[in-house]
Write an enzyme that holds these catalytic residues in place. Structure first.
Site, PDB file in Angstrom:
ATOM      1  CG  HIS A  42      -1.951   0.946   1.190  1.00 32.31           C
ATOM      2  ND1 HIS A  42      -1.729   2.425   1.657  1.00 32.31           N
ATOM      3  CD2 HIS A  42      -3.238   0.898   0.993  1.00 32.31           C
ATOM      4  CE1 HIS A  42      -2.776   2.850   1.521  1.00 32.31           C
ATOM      5  NE2 HIS A  42      -3.902   2.111   1.253  1.00 32.31           N
TER       6      HIS A  42
ATOM      7  CG  ASP B  99      -0.143  -2.652   6.003  1.00 35.28           C
ATOM      8  OD1 ASP B  99      -1.260  -2.449   6.690  1.00 35.28           O
ATOM      9  OD2 ASP B  99      -0.206  -2.080   4.799  1.00 35.28           O
TER      10      ASP B  99
ATOM     11  CD  GLN C  95      -7.443  -4.175   3.747  1.00 36.47           C
ATOM     12  OE1 GLN C  95      -8.693  -4.741   3.815  1.00 36.47           O
ATOM     13  NE2 GLN C  95      -7.920  -2.971   3.327  1.00 36.47           N
TER      14      GLN C  95
ATOM     15  CE  LYS D 122      -7.937   0.056   5.905  1.00 37.25           C
ATOM     16  NZ  LYS D 122      -8.833   0.776   4.907  1.00 37.25           N
TER      17      LYS D 122
ATOM     18  CB  CYS E   3      -3.392   3.394  -1.731  1.00 37.13           C
ATOM     19  SG  CYS E   3      -4.343   4.682  -1.318  1.00 37.13           S
TER      20      CYS E   3
END
Length: 414
Positions: free
Chosen positions: A130, A207, A210, A233, A372
């Protein structure tokens, strides 16, 4: 840690917690399939925010009065709850509240990267990163003289782990990798990458924007040195993110945001810093948001993160199979039975933005653009893609409505 497994997931009961899903547009029911961008927020989390503002709204760590004491305790407990949710045994000292995952990455990049990196050092990323990670480390490299290298993505949407083993070497100082690709749906082998990094005395930043909303995550089992994700999220509010860091690393790092609350002692000549995690939370922190994020953790744990995971995977596989029925639809990323809860695709000869507009006319909300991940789209040779992403309140019937709307788009642009 968020591994609770309760009764099988009841989508009908879950949907009742999200009034926004009852919205209609000119009589057309909303089908919300943009969860990778932001999930919806259940009543329980909204109620936690309202309760804070209505009953004990106050700044934290600064007052001796009752409201401040109540707010401080709730805010501190929220750090502990988030630590539990992701398996951080160091509890609140390893959990820094930021405003989003991007700020979490920047915190490490500036507080660690500017001090530790220099010419000859290498930062290893992946081609599916990202922009929050790619741009951040790219700019830090320019400031420090370090270089950035990228693990390649193969034609099926997986990381080339042979290439990873070649890149991660003696000059590697940091490996920064997305846990789940927000474009491809690929679930990366972050534990294996952590082992490769640590064999070279390098650190790994994961990261988890998600992954944390969709699957059980144990940062200690992964052996992540740093881990980031966002509240919005995962049924939480906007405006709050999390940076997990191993305690000894956070202790060694110097803050890069200065001001109130993060200090221990200030004189006209110098200052010293507060204990963890407060030295990284300058100014009035994200009090209501942090408390509400803890409530979101409770909400998801009550459902059971294994249930959340299975439901998302099943919907993604079903969507992959339905979209695969059409020869003029290209799907990005791995096969349907080996992906997280999203599917990015393109309808032949139709720009993703046009696809999104047609779907919107049918009440179907998807994302369109490069998500992104512009360099990844460039590598794949596509300008943009449409992305349908799923969560705990979505159904197979909503996937069918997506496909029906795509059929209308096909006819319109035929």
């Amino acid at each position: 840690m968020g591994t609770t497994e309760s009764a099988p997931l009841s989508v009908e009961d879950i949907r009742a917690d999200f009034p926004i899903l009852e919205r209609e547009f000119d009589g057309t029911p909303l089908v919300y399939l943009d969860n990778a961008a932001t999930s919806q927020t259940p009543d329980q989390v909204v109620d936690a925010i309202v309760e804070y503002y209505r009953t004990y709204n106050s700044n934290v760590h600064r007052g001796l009065h009752q409201l401040s004491q109540e707010a401080s305790i709730a805010y501190e407990d929220a750090h502990d709850r988030v630590a539990e949710f992701i398996g951080a045994s160091g509890e609140r000292e390893e959990i820094v509240f930021t405003k989003n995952a991007t700020e979490s990455m920047n915190t490490v990049a500036y507080a660690w990267g500017l001090e530790e990196l220099g010419p000859g050092d290498e930062i290893v990323l992946t081609e599916m990163e990202h922009h929050a990670a790619l741009v951040t480390w790219q700019q830090i490299a320019k400031k420090t003289g370090a270089s950035v290298r990228f693990i390649e993505v193969d034609e099926d949407g997986y990381l080339d782990m042979d290439h990873a083993r070649e890149l991660i070497g003696p000059d590697t100082a940091m490996v920064s990798v997305v846990h789940v690709s927000n474009t491809l749906g690929t679930v990366n082998p972050v534990s294996e990458l952590a082992d490769l990094a640590h064999e070279q005395d390098a650190l790994i930043f994961v990261d988890g924007a998600q992954s944390v909303p969709h699957m059980p995550v144990d940062v200690e089992a992964i052996d992540a040195d740093f881990f980031a994700f966002s509240g919005h999220k995962m049924c939480g509010p906007t405006g709050v993110g999390v940076l997990y860091g191993k305690k000894h690393l956070l202790e060694e790092m110097q803050p890069y945001l200065y001001g109130g609350m993060m200090i221990e002692k200030v004189t006209f000549d110098d200052s010293t810093w507060h204990d963890l995690p407060w030295k990284f939370e300058a100014g009035t922190p994200v009090i209501a948001q942090g408390i509400a994020l803890a409530e979101a953790c409770d909400y998801l744990d009550e459902i059971g993160m294994e249930n959340v995971h299975r439901h998302g995977e099943a919907l993604a596989e079903y969507a992959y199979d339905r979209l695969s029925e059409f020869e003029d639809i290209e799907i990005l990323g791995p096969a349907g039975d080996d992906r997280a809860a999203l599917v990015s695709f393109n309808l032949e000869s139709v720009h993703a933005h046009d696809v999104s507009e047609i779907l919107n006319a049918h009440g179907v909300a998807v994302r369109a653009g490069d998500h992104c991940t512009q360099p990844l789209h460039d590598k794949l040779g596509v300008a943009a893609s449409a992305r349908a992403s799923f969560y705990i309140y979505n159904t197979r019937e909503e996937v069918d409505k997506l496909v029906e709307a795509l059929e209308d788009a096909r006819e319109l642009f035929a």
